[in-house]
Design a protein around this motif. Structure first.
Motif, PDB file in Angstrom:
ATOM      1  N   CYS A 128       0.957  -1.200   0.059  1.00  0.00           N
ATOM      2  CA  CYS A 128      -0.076  -0.096   0.034  1.00  0.00           C
ATOM      3  C   CYS A 128       0.977   1.229   0.059  1.00  0.00           C
ATOM      4  N   GLN A 139      -0.141  -7.094   0.671  1.00  0.00           N
ATOM      5  CA  GLN A 139      -1.391  -7.901   0.114  1.00  0.00           C
ATOM      6  C   GLN A 139      -0.983  -9.277   0.782  1.00  0.00           C
ATOM      7  N   TRP A 151      -8.597  -4.602  -2.238  1.00  0.00           N
ATOM      8  CA  TRP A 151      -7.684  -3.594  -2.486  1.00  0.00           C
ATOM      9  C   TRP A 151      -7.892  -2.756  -3.839  1.00  0.00           C
ATOM     10  N   VAL A 196      -3.897   0.760  -2.939  1.00  0.00           N
ATOM     11  CA  VAL A 196      -4.510   1.107  -1.733  1.00  0.00           C
ATOM     12  C   VAL A 196      -5.268   0.062  -0.862  1.00  0.00           C
ATOM     13  N   CYS A 197      -4.697  -0.368   0.348  1.00  0.00           N
ATOM     14  CA  CYS A 197      -5.148  -1.290   1.091  1.00  0.00           C
ATOM     15  C   CYS A 197      -6.569  -0.805   1.684  1.00  0.00           C
ATOM     16  N   CYS A 208      -6.519   1.929   4.432  1.00  0.00           N
ATOM     17  CA  CYS A 208      -6.539   3.303   3.702  1.00  0.00           C
ATOM     18  C   CYS A 208      -7.513   3.709   2.777  1.00  0.00           C
TER      19      CYS A 208
END
Length: 105
Positions: free
Chosen positions: A3, A10, A20, A32-33, A36
């Motif tokens: 991320c 991941q 994600w 982007v996780c 977030c």
């Protein structure tokens, strides 16, 4: 690829769509996780045509997945780079995984 905001990596995906999100930031593809994604300001690039943030970057082009607009990505020397430090223990995890796969003791 971790991320871009927090550096989380991941894990092996389960069946179905990945939680994600892909995006483009400073002319580079980023992930982007899920944690977030809950933040309101991801600081991702947006489409100049429709304003969408669903962009993908590939082969020197940035494409909007919402409206299909395609533009040439800026040259790498004009792009500022963002660095994310590797999480602690990453090297040890990679070494252990390679040892398992390659059958090393």
């Amino acid at each position: 690829m971790p991320c871009y905001r927090c550096g989380a990596r991941q894990t092996d995906p389960v069946r179905g769509a990945s939680p994600w999100q892909r995006g483009v930031r400073d002319e580079s593809q980023v992930l982007v996780c899920p944690d977030c994604q809950r933040l309101h300001d991801l600081d991702l690039d947006s489409c100049a045509t429709c304003g969408s943030r669903t962009l993908i970057c590939r082969l020197g082009e940035v494409e909007c997945r919402a409206c299909g607009a395609v533009r040439t990505a800026r040259a790498p020397e004009t792009v500022r780079t963002a660095t994310v430090a590797a999480p602690p223990g990453l090297a040890a995890e990679v070494e252990a995984a390679l040892n398992r796969v390659l059958g090393r003791a």
